[in-house]
Design a protein around this motif. Structure first.
Motif, mmCIF file in Angstrom:
data_model
loop_
_atom_site.group_PDB
_atom_site.id
_atom_site.type_symbol
_atom_site.label_atom_id
_atom_site.label_comp_id
_atom_site.label_asym_id
_atom_site.label_seq_id
_atom_site.Cartn_x
_atom_site.Cartn_y
_atom_site.Cartn_z
ATOM 1 N N MET A 61 106.982 129.711 125.445
ATOM 2 C CA MET A 61 105.958 128.301 125.555
ATOM 3 C C MET A 61 105.026 128.474 124.146
ATOM 4 O O MET A 61 104.461 127.873 123.856
ATOM 5 N N SER A 62 105.097 129.219 122.553
ATOM 6 C CA SER A 62 104.350 130.207 122.893
ATOM 7 C C SER A 62 105.031 129.199 121.451
ATOM 8 O O SER A 62 106.088 129.202 120.766
ATOM 9 N N PHE A 63 103.662 128.442 120.411
ATOM 10 C CA PHE A 63 103.394 128.016 119.734
ATOM 11 C C PHE A 63 104.480 128.733 118.079
ATOM 12 O O PHE A 63 104.741 128.406 117.584
ATOM 13 N N HIS A 64 103.513 130.350 118.381
ATOM 14 C CA HIS A 64 103.867 130.723 116.989
ATOM 15 C C HIS A 64 104.890 131.478 117.089
ATOM 16 O O HIS A 64 105.144 132.038 116.128
ATOM 17 N N GLU A 65 105.789 131.532 118.546
ATOM 18 C CA GLU A 65 106.716 133.044 118.523
ATOM 19 C C GLU A 65 107.642 132.258 118.090
ATOM 20 O O GLU A 65 108.798 131.317 117.944
ATOM 21 N N PRO A 66 108.618 132.868 117.168
ATOM 22 C CA PRO A 66 109.508 132.406 116.147
ATOM 23 C C PRO A 66 111.042 131.728 117.139
ATOM 24 O O PRO A 66 111.602 130.855 117.287
ATOM 25 N N HIS A 67 111.476 132.094 117.816
ATOM 26 C CA HIS A 67 112.196 132.242 119.065
ATOM 27 C C HIS A 67 112.112 131.289 119.758
ATOM 28 O O HIS A 67 112.662 132.026 121.483
ATOM 29 N N SER A 68 110.816 130.799 120.399
ATOM 30 C CA SER A 68 110.451 130.125 121.668
ATOM 31 C C SER A 68 111.375 129.131 121.458
ATOM 32 O O SER A 68 111.631 128.828 120.439
ATOM 33 N N ASP A 69 111.346 128.864 122.970
ATOM 34 C CA ASP A 69 111.612 127.676 123.255
ATOM 35 C C ASP A 69 110.330 126.059 122.808
ATOM 36 O O ASP A 69 111.108 125.441 121.860
ATOM 37 N N VAL A 70 109.513 126.583 122.417
ATOM 38 C CA VAL A 70 108.815 125.277 121.789
ATOM 39 C C VAL A 70 109.004 125.517 120.368
ATOM 40 O O VAL A 70 109.368 124.514 119.812
ATOM 41 N N SER A 71 109.827 126.522 119.468
ATOM 42 C CA SER A 71 109.580 126.849 118.566
ATOM 43 C C SER A 71 111.176 126.293 118.245
ATOM 44 O O SER A 71 111.870 125.514 117.033
ATOM 45 N N ARG A 72 112.577 126.685 118.953
ATOM 46 C CA ARG A 72 113.434 126.674 118.925
ATOM 47 C C ARG A 72 113.333 124.172 118.701
ATOM 48 O O ARG A 72 114.421 123.284 118.100
ATOM 49 N N LEU A 73 112.262 123.818 120.134
ATOM 50 C CA LEU A 73 112.120 122.245 119.379
ATOM 51 C C LEU A 73 112.025 122.048 118.889
ATOM 52 O O LEU A 73 112.872 120.515 117.916
ATOM 53 N N ASN A 74 111.232 121.980 118.552
ATOM 54 C CA ASN A 74 110.631 121.727 116.770
ATOM 55 C C ASN A 74 111.165 121.761 115.770
ATOM 56 O O ASN A 74 111.210 121.281 114.815
#
Length: 302
Positions: free
Chosen positions: A49-62
């Motif tokens: 759920m980190s905004f900063h991690e490039p492979h997080s679920d949040v980054s993939r969603l964005n």
């Protein structure tokens, strides 16, 4: 015979803060395994759920959810479900699509071109939660940030792990978002204007606490308060009160409600009651307001 420890406490840098886990009354071998597993759960929440991690679920969603439905981990989906519920119950005050405003203010890094999502767009129209933990964004301008809720969720998952491994008493504290289980604990709440000063002591029993406050800096000899809590309808920092602490059955809910109360202040009574939560508000004049169901557990400093 295994030796039972009175208390073992360990800390690690996680979730952009220091996370402290304390276990009471268990053998050293059981404690070590349980604390390591609890830290692993917190690290997994950060990874997802980190905004900063490039492979997080949040980054993939964005990156992808505006193009195609995107599958996320069940934990991420659970947090999004709660965020959706909070958005509706708070009349858009709790809004994880506030990320573009945070980027514009320099509170989050800008990861792509200027967002096109209108500040008046409805969350329910922007994000669609689908069966199978699939998520779709209905606009290319949607960017989410779970920073206002994921830390509390991580604390809850750590407590679940500890309890599941037989730990009866302990505490998980992630930079002030904390949850106590087993024996009662006394928590000191500090004055955001003067962190060396205690405002009150709070009795916590099998509950979670979360706090949000203005950050005060000394500028030309004058203390100036700055808030990282952004009011979604105006995209301006909240500033009607200096700080808020919320007690709730789960740390995820306590964490999220601090942002709502910071914006809505005393208008949050119905929402607090809905979640069986309580609140303490620190006014700009330093006065404390405590919800009526919580006075017995809050002891003002002399």
């Amino acid at each position: 015979m295994a030796v039972v420890s009175d208390s073992i406490r360990r800390a690690r840098p996680l979730l952009g803060t220091f996370v402290e886990i304390e276990v009471v009354g268990a053998t050293r071998s059981v404690t070590d395994v349980a604390i390591d597993a609890a830290f692993d759960a917190i690290d997994e929440v950060h990874r997802l759920m980190s905004f900063h991690e490039p492979h997080s679920d949040v980054s993939r969603l964005n990156q992808d959810a505006c193009i195609r439905p995107t599958r996320v981990d069940p934990w991420t989906f659970q947090v999004l479900e709660t965020a959706t519920e909070l958005y509706r119950l708070t009349d858009r005050v709790f809004d994880v699509t506030i990320a573009p405003a945070l980027q514009a203010m320099g509170l989050l890094p800008r990861l792509r071109g200027d967002p096109v999502l209108s500040r008046n767009a409805r969350f329910a129209d922007a994000i669609e939660l689908l069966p199978g933990n699939m998520v779709r964004f209905r606009s290319a301008g949607v960017t989410i940030d779970l920073g206002g809720i994921a830390k509390g969720f991580a604390v809850d998952r750590a407590v679940d792990v500890l309890c599941g491994l037989g730990i009866a008493t302990g505490m998980v504290n992630a930079g002030g978002d904390l949850r106590v289980f087993g024996e009662p604990r006394m928590i000191h709440l500090r004055d955001p204007r003067d962190p060396g000063r205690s405002l009150c002591r709070i009795d916590v029993v099998d509950d979670a606490l979360a706090s949000t406050a203005l950050r005060f800096d000394l500028i030309d000899g004058v203390r100036s308060g700055h808030s990282a809590v952004i009011e979604p309808s105006t995209h301006r920092p909240a500033g009607s009160i200096d700080g808020v602490t919320v007690r709730a059955p789960s740390c995820m809910i306590a964490d999220a409600l601090t942002k709502v109360v910071m914006i809505s202040a005393s208008d949050s009574g119905g929402l607090l009651e809905h979640y069986k939560a309580s609140a303490l508000l620190i006014g700009t004049d330093g006065d404390l307001q405590i919800t009526s169901d919580w006075h017995h557990a809050v002891h003002l400093a002399a």
